[in-house]
Design a protein around this motif. Structure first.
Motif, PDB file in Angstrom:
ATOM      1  N   ILE A  33      -0.873 -10.998   0.224  1.00 29.28           N
ATOM      2  CA  ILE A  33      -0.049 -12.214   0.259  1.00 29.28           C
ATOM      3  C   ILE A  33      -0.125 -12.898  -1.105  1.00 29.28           C
ATOM      4  O   ILE A  33      -1.218 -13.279  -1.552  1.00 29.28           O
ATOM      5  CB  ILE A  33      -0.530 -13.201   1.347  1.00 29.28           C
ATOM      6  CG1 ILE A  33      -0.548 -12.520   2.726  1.00 29.28           C
ATOM      7  CG2 ILE A  33       0.366 -14.437   1.373  1.00 29.28           C
ATOM      8  CD1 ILE A  33      -1.105 -13.392   3.855  1.00 29.28           C
ATOM      9  N   ALA A  34       1.030 -13.024  -1.777  1.00 32.68           N
ATOM     10  CA  ALA A  34       1.065 -13.701  -3.078  1.00 32.68           C
ATOM     11  C   ALA A  34       1.733 -15.057  -2.919  1.00 32.68           C
ATOM     12  O   ALA A  34       1.788 -15.605  -1.811  1.00 32.68           O
ATOM     13  CB  ALA A  34       1.764 -12.814  -4.094  1.00 32.68           C
ATOM     14  N   ILE A  56       0.792  -0.028   2.244  1.00 29.86           N
ATOM     15  CA  ILE A  56       0.414  -1.440   2.373  1.00 29.86           C
ATOM     16  C   ILE A  56       1.648  -2.276   2.714  1.00 29.86           C
ATOM     17  O   ILE A  56       2.769  -1.781   2.697  1.00 29.86           O
ATOM     18  CB  ILE A  56      -0.228  -1.976   1.064  1.00 29.86           C
ATOM     19  CG1 ILE A  56       0.736  -1.837  -0.138  1.00 29.86           C
ATOM     20  CG2 ILE A  56      -1.510  -1.206   0.768  1.00 29.86           C
ATOM     21  CD1 ILE A  56       1.160  -3.121  -0.734  1.00 29.86           C
ATOM     22  N   TYR A  57       1.405  -3.555   3.020  1.00 33.00           N
ATOM     23  CA  TYR A  57       2.516  -4.500   3.206  1.00 33.00           C
ATOM     24  C   TYR A  57       2.281  -5.633   2.218  1.00 33.00           C
ATOM     25  O   TYR A  57       1.156  -6.102   2.070  1.00 33.00           O
ATOM     26  CB  TYR A  57       2.519  -5.025   4.646  1.00 33.00           C
ATOM     27  CG  TYR A  57       3.707  -5.911   4.955  1.00 33.00           C
ATOM     28  CD1 TYR A  57       4.929  -5.350   5.324  1.00 33.00           C
ATOM     29  CD2 TYR A  57       3.625  -7.299   4.865  1.00 33.00           C
ATOM     30  CE1 TYR A  57       6.031  -6.160   5.597  1.00 33.00           C
ATOM     31  CE2 TYR A  57       4.718  -8.107   5.134  1.00 33.00           C
ATOM     32  CZ  TYR A  57       5.909  -7.533   5.499  1.00 33.00           C
ATOM     33  OH  TYR A  57       7.008  -8.333   5.765  1.00 33.00           O
ATOM     34  N   ILE A  58       3.333  -6.049   1.534  1.00 30.66           N
ATOM     35  CA  ILE A  58       3.180  -7.147   0.571  1.00 30.66           C
ATOM     36  C   ILE A  58       4.230  -8.218   0.799  1.00 30.66           C
ATOM     37  O   ILE A  58       5.402  -7.914   1.027  1.00 30.66           O
ATOM     38  CB  ILE A  58       3.207  -6.644  -0.892  1.00 30.66           C
ATOM     39  CG1 ILE A  58       3.032  -7.832  -1.840  1.00 30.66           C
ATOM     40  CG2 ILE A  58       4.459  -5.860  -1.226  1.00 30.66           C
ATOM     41  CD1 ILE A  58       2.364  -7.514  -3.120  1.00 30.66           C
ATOM     42  N   THR A  59       3.764  -9.465   0.771  1.00 32.46           N
ATOM     43  CA  THR A  59       4.680 -10.580   0.990  1.00 32.46           C
ATOM     44  C   THR A  59       4.224 -11.789   0.187  1.00 32.46           C
ATOM     45  O   THR A  59       3.229 -11.734  -0.535  1.00 32.46           O
ATOM     46  CB  THR A  59       4.783 -10.896   2.505  1.00 32.46           C
ATOM     47  OG1 THR A  59       5.885 -11.769   2.717  1.00 32.46           O
ATOM     48  CG2 THR A  59       3.498 -11.493   3.055  1.00 32.46           C
ATOM     49  N   ASN A  60       4.971 -12.859   0.287  1.00 36.69           N
ATOM     50  CA  ASN A  60       4.663 -14.099  -0.430  1.00 36.69           C
ATOM     51  C   ASN A  60       4.616 -15.269   0.553  1.00 36.69           C
ATOM     52  O   ASN A  60       5.236 -15.228   1.615  1.00 36.69           O
ATOM     53  CB  ASN A  60       5.770 -14.388  -1.454  1.00 36.69           C
ATOM     54  CG  ASN A  60       5.698 -13.479  -2.663  1.00 36.69           C
ATOM     55  OD1 ASN A  60       4.741 -13.518  -3.429  1.00 36.69           O
ATOM     56  ND2 ASN A  60       6.708 -12.636  -2.833  1.00 36.69           N
ATOM     57  N   ILE A  61       3.903 -16.337   0.148  1.00 30.94           N
ATOM     58  CA  ILE A  61       3.902 -17.566   0.948  1.00 30.94           C
ATOM     59  C   ILE A  61       5.330 -18.117   1.012  1.00 30.94           C
ATOM     60  O   ILE A  61       5.822 -18.467   2.071  1.00 30.94           O
ATOM     61  CB  ILE A  61       2.976 -18.636   0.304  1.00 30.94           C
ATOM     62  CG1 ILE A  61       1.571 -18.087   0.119  1.00 30.94           C
ATOM     63  CG2 ILE A  61       3.052 -19.954   1.063  1.00 30.94           C
ATOM     64  CD1 ILE A  61       0.530 -18.593   1.045  1.00 30.94           C
ATOM     65  N   ILE A  90      -6.574  -8.909   4.991  1.00 29.77           N
ATOM     66  CA  ILE A  90      -5.598  -9.717   4.253  1.00 29.77           C
ATOM     67  C   ILE A  90      -6.167  -9.990   2.868  1.00 29.77           C
ATOM     68  O   ILE A  90      -7.305 -10.457   2.743  1.00 29.77           O
ATOM     69  CB  ILE A  90      -5.293 -11.051   4.977  1.00 29.77           C
ATOM     70  CG1 ILE A  90      -4.509 -10.772   6.266  1.00 29.77           C
ATOM     71  CG2 ILE A  90      -4.524 -12.005   4.066  1.00 29.77           C
ATOM     72  CD1 ILE A  90      -4.177 -12.011   7.090  1.00 29.77           C
ATOM     73  N   VAL A  91      -5.389  -9.663   1.848  1.00 26.41           N
ATOM     74  CA  VAL A  91      -5.803  -9.906   0.463  1.00 26.41           C
ATOM     75  C   VAL A  91      -4.864 -10.944  -0.138  1.00 26.41           C
ATOM     76  O   VAL A  91      -3.654 -10.708  -0.252  1.00 26.41           O
ATOM     77  CB  VAL A  91      -5.730  -8.612  -0.383  1.00 26.41           C
ATOM     78  CG1 VAL A  91      -6.216  -8.886  -1.804  1.00 26.41           C
ATOM     79  CG2 VAL A  91      -6.531  -7.494   0.261  1.00 26.41           C
ATOM     80  N   CYS A  92      -5.415 -12.092  -0.504  1.00 30.11           N
ATOM     81  CA  CYS A  92      -4.613 -13.119  -1.166  1.00 30.11           C
ATOM     82  C   CYS A  92      -4.561 -12.804  -2.649  1.00 30.11           C
ATOM     83  O   CYS A  92      -5.602 -12.549  -3.276  1.00 30.11           O
ATOM     84  CB  CYS A  92      -5.241 -14.499  -0.959  1.00 30.11           C
ATOM     85  SG  CYS A  92      -5.322 -14.961   0.780  1.00 30.11           S
ATOM     86  N   LEU A  93      -3.364 -12.810  -3.209  1.00 30.74           N
ATOM     87  CA  LEU A  93      -3.215 -12.578  -4.650  1.00 30.74           C
ATOM     88  C   LEU A  93      -3.104 -13.946  -5.315  1.00 30.74           C
ATOM     89  O   LEU A  93      -2.050 -14.587  -5.259  1.00 30.74           O
ATOM     90  CB  LEU A  93      -1.973 -11.733  -4.929  1.00 30.74           C
ATOM     91  CG  LEU A  93      -1.993 -10.280  -4.435  1.00 30.74           C
ATOM     92  CD1 LEU A  93      -0.636  -9.617  -4.653  1.00 30.74           C
ATOM     93  CD2 LEU A  93      -3.066  -9.474  -5.165  1.00 30.74           C
TER      94      LEU A  93
END
Ligand code: URA
Length: 184
Positions: A40-41, A77-82, A117-120
């Protein structure tokens, strides 16, 4: 509960905040809908705003290198943003924008049920882990919440600005894979 397709439709037509009128395209998360690891970025940049796809600009290229360094690919993986929309001039997301957009992230998380969950970066870590998260001190540390292990690493854009943080981030990525293997 909604399906991925319904959620994508809501994001595509979202007008919950004023970014709807400055964005070119909303940027829904992407990746494997069975992924164990969710990144999550913060918010889409200018390139992502044009493409409608997360992490396609320079930060995305570095993100792909970090994944490759621990034998991961975007397909796993899955990648998304706030925020699903680009804030003009890349300014920090406003609290009101984060709150309006948060339900989309919640539904993505419900649908995915990630183990990790990995916060970027700081903005994601402070919204997801704890409001007083200090990325310089706490990157690479783990907490466990509701069957999910959470951590944060430096944002790839921060690494582009300060490459001295790259080595420690490569280690943090290796530990993400180790945690995944431990939880399997
Ligand atoms: N930076 C982010 O935080 N998200 C993107 O999708 C691209 C750059």
């Amino acid at each position: 509960m909604y399906t991925w397709e319904e959620l994508e439709g809501f994001v595509e037509h979202c007008q919950r905040c004023p970014l709807a009128y400055s964005r070119k395209r909303p940027v829904m998360g992407r990746g494997n809908h069975q992924a164990e690891i969710m990144f999550i970025a913060e918010a889409p940049g200018a390139k992502e705003d044009e493409a409608g796809i997360p992490f396609v600009g320079p930060a995305g290229q570095l993100f792909d290198q970090l994944l490759a360094g621990c034998s991961l690919t975007r397909d796993e993986i899955y990648i998304t943003n706030i925020l699903k929309c680009h804030p003009p001039g890349n300014r920090d997301p406003k609290d009101t924008e984060k709150e309006q957009c948060f339900p989309y992230l919640k539904y993505e998380t419900y649908l995915l049920q990630p183990k990790i969950i990995v916060c970027l970066g700081r903005v994601a870590a402070q919204r997801i882990i704890t409001p007083d998260f200090r990325i310089t001190k706490q990157h690479g540390t783990w907490i466990h919440r509701k069957n999910c292990a959470l951590t944060a690493v430096y944002h790839p854009s921060a690494l582009l600005r300060d490459p001295t943080k790259l080595e420690t981030t490569k280690n943090d990525f290796k530990e993400i894979v180790q945690m995944r293997d431990r939880l399997r």
